[in-house]
Scaffold this active site. Sequence first.
Site, PDB file in Angstrom:
ATOM      1  N   GLU B  15       0.867  -1.174   0.000  1.00  0.00           N
ATOM      2  CA  GLU B  15       0.000   0.000   0.000  1.00  0.00           C
ATOM      3  C   GLU B  15       0.903   1.223   0.000  1.00  0.00           C
ATOM      4  OE1 GLU B  15      -2.243   3.082   0.067  1.00  0.00           O
ATOM      5  OE2 GLU B  15      -0.765   2.862   1.635  1.00  0.00           O
ATOM      6  N   CYS B  62      -6.241   4.950   5.150  1.00  0.00           N
ATOM      7  CA  CYS B  62      -5.899   3.712   4.447  1.00  0.00           C
ATOM      8  C   CYS B  62      -7.117   2.907   4.041  1.00  0.00           C
ATOM      9  CB  CYS B  62      -4.997   2.838   5.308  1.00  0.00           C
ATOM     10  SG  CYS B  62      -4.459   1.385   4.389  1.00  0.00           S
ATOM     11  N   CYS B  65      -6.118  -1.338   5.269  1.00  0.00           N
ATOM     12  CA  CYS B  65      -6.513  -1.570   6.667  1.00  0.00           C
ATOM     13  C   CYS B  65      -7.689  -0.632   6.948  1.00  0.00           C
ATOM     14  CB  CYS B  65      -5.378  -1.352   7.639  1.00  0.00           C
ATOM     15  SG  CYS B  65      -3.947  -0.475   7.020  1.00  0.00           S
ATOM     16  N   HIS B  69      -8.163   2.513  11.526  1.00  0.00           N
ATOM     17  CA  HIS B  69      -8.148   3.909  11.955  1.00  0.00           C
ATOM     18  C   HIS B  69      -9.525   4.338  12.443  1.00  0.00           C
ATOM     19  CE1 HIS B  69      -4.038   4.745  10.825  1.00  0.00           C
ATOM     20  NE2 HIS B  69      -4.250   4.055   9.719  1.00  0.00           N
ATOM     21  N   ARG B 482      -1.042  -4.581  10.840  1.00  0.00           N
ATOM     22  CA  ARG B 482       0.355  -4.234  10.599  1.00  0.00           C
ATOM     23  C   ARG B 482       1.083  -3.757  11.852  1.00  0.00           C
ATOM     24  NH1 ARG B 482      -2.715  -3.833   6.494  1.00  0.00           N
ATOM     25  NH2 ARG B 482      -2.028  -4.533   4.442  1.00  0.00           N
ATOM     26  N   SER B 505       3.254   1.509  10.263  1.00  0.00           N
ATOM     27  CA  SER B 505       4.308   1.631   9.250  1.00  0.00           C
ATOM     28  C   SER B 505       5.242   2.805   9.533  1.00  0.00           C
ATOM     29  CB  SER B 505       3.711   1.731   7.841  1.00  0.00           C
ATOM     30  OG  SER B 505       3.090   0.501   7.509  1.00  0.00           O
ATOM     31  N   CYS B 550       2.539  -0.337   4.679  1.00  0.00           N
ATOM     32  CA  CYS B 550       1.317   0.416   4.429  1.00  0.00           C
ATOM     33  C   CYS B 550       1.680   1.886   4.551  1.00  0.00           C
ATOM     34  CB  CYS B 550       0.251   0.020   5.434  1.00  0.00           C
ATOM     35  SG  CYS B 550      -1.385   0.476   4.879  1.00  0.00           S
ATOM     36  N   CYS B 553      -0.656   4.909   5.530  1.00  0.00           N
ATOM     37  CA  CYS B 553      -0.848   4.971   6.979  1.00  0.00           C
ATOM     38  C   CYS B 553       0.322   5.677   7.655  1.00  0.00           C
ATOM     39  CB  CYS B 553      -0.958   3.567   7.557  1.00  0.00           C
ATOM     40  SG  CYS B 553      -2.553   2.817   7.321  1.00  0.00           S
TER      41      CYS B 553
END
Lengths: 384, 571
Positions: B15, B62, B65, B69, B482, B505, B550, B553
């Site tokens: 991502e 994102c 995912c 969030h 993640r 990330s 990701c 993110c």
Amino acid sequence: MLPTSHPWIEGETLGEHLESRGVTRRDFLVFCGQISAVLGLSEIAVPGVANALQAVKRPSVIWLQLQECTGCVESVLRTAEPTIGDLVLDLVSLDYSHTLMAGAGHAVEAALKDAVKTNYGKYVLVVTGSIPTKEGGIYTMLGGRTAEDVLVDVSKGAAAILAVGACAHWGSVQAARPNPTGAVGVRDIIKDKPVVNIAGCPPIGDVVTATVVHFLTFGRLPDVDSEGRPLFAYGKRIHDQCSRRAHFDAGQYVEVFDDEAARKGWCLYHVGCKGPATFSPCPIFQWNTRTSWPIGAGHPCIGCTEPHFWDTMSPFYDRLPDVGGFGVEQRVDLLGAALALGATAGVAAHAIATGVHQMREKKRSLPVVDQPPGGGPESGAKGA
Amino acid sequence: MAATKVVVDPITRIEGHLRIEVQAENGKITNSWASATQFRGIELVMVGRDPRDAWAFTQRICGVCTVVHAVASCRAVEDALGITIPPNAELIRNLIHGMQYVQDHVIHFYHLHALDWVDVVSALKADPEGTAKIARTISPWPNNSATYFAEVQNRVKKFVGSGQLGIFTNGYWGHPAYKLPPEVNLLAVAHYLEALDWQRDVIRLHTVFGGKNPHPNFLVGGMASAINLDSTATINAERLTDIADMIKRARRFVEQVYWPDLVAIAGFYKDWAAIGGGAKNYLACGEFPEAGVKDYDKLYFPRGLVLDRDLTKVHPYDHMQVTENITSSWYEYSGGEGAALHPWKGESQPRYTGPKPPWTYLQGEPKYTWMKAPRYDGRVTEVGPLARMLVAYASGHPDVKAIVGDTLGKLGVGPAALFSTLGRTAARGMETVLLARKLQDWYDALVMRIKSGDTQTFTKDKWSPDKWPAKAQGYGYLDAPRGALGHWVQIENGKISRYQCVVPSTWNCSPRDDKGQMGPYEASLVDNHPLVNPEQPLEILRTIHSFDPCLACGVHVLDAQGNLLTEVKVQ
């Protein structure tokens, strides 16, 4: 856009391809019927769609991901119509995709160059993500180049551009007030090509699929509204197609989540539903193989297919037209007073919303693409 | 021999937008730089908004995912406003987040990671009978006949024969680092395709409760999907049955396809259990509350830290030990380059000092990324599946101890093998197996509650802003697929005055800090790491993908005005 379980060899038509896969003519016509219904065509058109789909070759699709969250790619991965749905995606050769390509770095940049060169003037360019314009574009860099640089370059040889999702449409969340990176949509950068906006955050994957099918079948992009959104998907307001509409008309509203009205599935207008101001295919197409849709699952619509919805439709739980940018600001006081009178006032508010949107709904046709995909002149390497 | 400079940009099958640069010498990587090249500024967009809307904005950080969030944001706002959600809503959120893990990890394995280990072209040479034999040995999955695999192989043959290779164009096919026999390659290719259909089905759980996926709807105070067994428009027996079936199909695929494939493929790549370890500290903030988010002892995955790879001890997690450093990032701090600021005192003044585009190299630049450098008590710390499994293992978590022990036994390796590229990929599979089982428990608990007459999904009492204090602040944690995620919100007079996220990330893709310590991606790439052919950086992809990057993110902070954000005291 999916890597397909049913690969398609060069030169094979869809009809031959289907036959080799054991798909009967009857199955295929059923599928054409479904896709025709999605496109709002009458049954008479079905044989035409079938003939067009059977004749086309596998055209190149280049998918660029700019400033975005990958949600639009994920949405297309969820496209409906089992087995035969894969086929719709198999109508194309996906020659560039950040999310799915096996190689990386120089190898995929070379693949992109090759795809552009080989299919110059013929490929469909799908763009997800916005273009940051501040500070010379350094807020999104791809292979060491700015997003804008890459977009301008790759768009030159495109037969048509699909701006998929709210970011490519107008910038979306990063363009919400105060738009820190100066994010804009594809149409703000590319002015000399037909661009269709597949609106939504994200859009329903099936709308993307149907738009590609439309292009392949009819050799041109679908007709669109003033926002560049295909009429076959965005031609009607959620409110006019809503499964809870009868409760609006009857003045039966959810007043707070999980109240008795919520447990009866009544109208969500009073808890902020933006359905009366939102043109979207959600109630008809529904989401994830027609499992449900936001209002169907009890949450008000946030208006995500409308430009600048993060600012104009929020606060999301405030009732229309009290929200900030609803476009009838001058009337808010008047409407606010009227709303106190009850359900009939709601109807008045919604009538005004209708008027506003009717004005905006002026149909705008995109230029017809002269050459059907696969049938264009040999353009060779020019500009690649 | 002089070191070769290598640039891999874009890193695909992730991502977001990530650039990796390395230097390599004699087949080994000697130095590395990880650069996040996209920046959006969502936190600044939050200021002045209704806190009940925050989940929707931050969710758009994102789309992969797509749950994490939103839930972290709801938790932060609920913490600030003193809202306790009903047990049904907690179970529904666990089901949604649990299914996100399962679906996301399977997609990661097959569609984002597998092509690092699986040679698609080699699958053409396979004997389908041999593939069927292997398949039957490792799994009772019904699609295991020679006919089935021959059919898949024919499709691939046609595809390769067409010359239109699409996403497989310019892959590193035939690279000597590919070790699987053709028969196993064919097995994996078949399951790559099956997983595409599977993921589309099981994720519909999100649609039932949240109306759509990606980006299902959430609600501060609970969930908007009302429960009424006697309505057509709510969660009823028909909807619950659909969910129950999805959970069964999710578990079956994980147990009969994903996990056996992962173990089988790992057996051919045991050398990767000594490669790509990198950071020596591991952090988990804990996830899946079963008695409210404040009861840390009743999180299904425990919180804590493993330091210096010492599995005999778990250190308590205290978010006040988290700081962010910008020595190598395109920002500036009012307190100077070397400052290390806790998120409550965070500053986010961007200052791009990189070369004018287009770039040639970023290595050698003092600043080279939009990613900040989070550190825990000054330490470089990895987050994600491996961190969660290590913390749970060291905590004596029975389910985790069992599956870790069993897996290490099958592969014939010791616990030290976990600190590696292969360990990261294996840990992701382990937690998927555990969560695919756990979904059933949460579903059963939800049904039991409904049976007992409790259908509440939303806490009404503090919904209205006139019930809120003039000032409030809250912290929402969530251990996402993640890794550890935190949202911090401050509310003044009914509006958000400040919003801050520290994201998985960001931890893993962090650059060098003021002490010159490399971030986890960078450290892993110089830990006994091969790179045989710089033109074909397959080995780099293996290790970077093992983190499941990701990037959208990871980079989200921007205060365009460069204001020093208000300092506040932690509650």
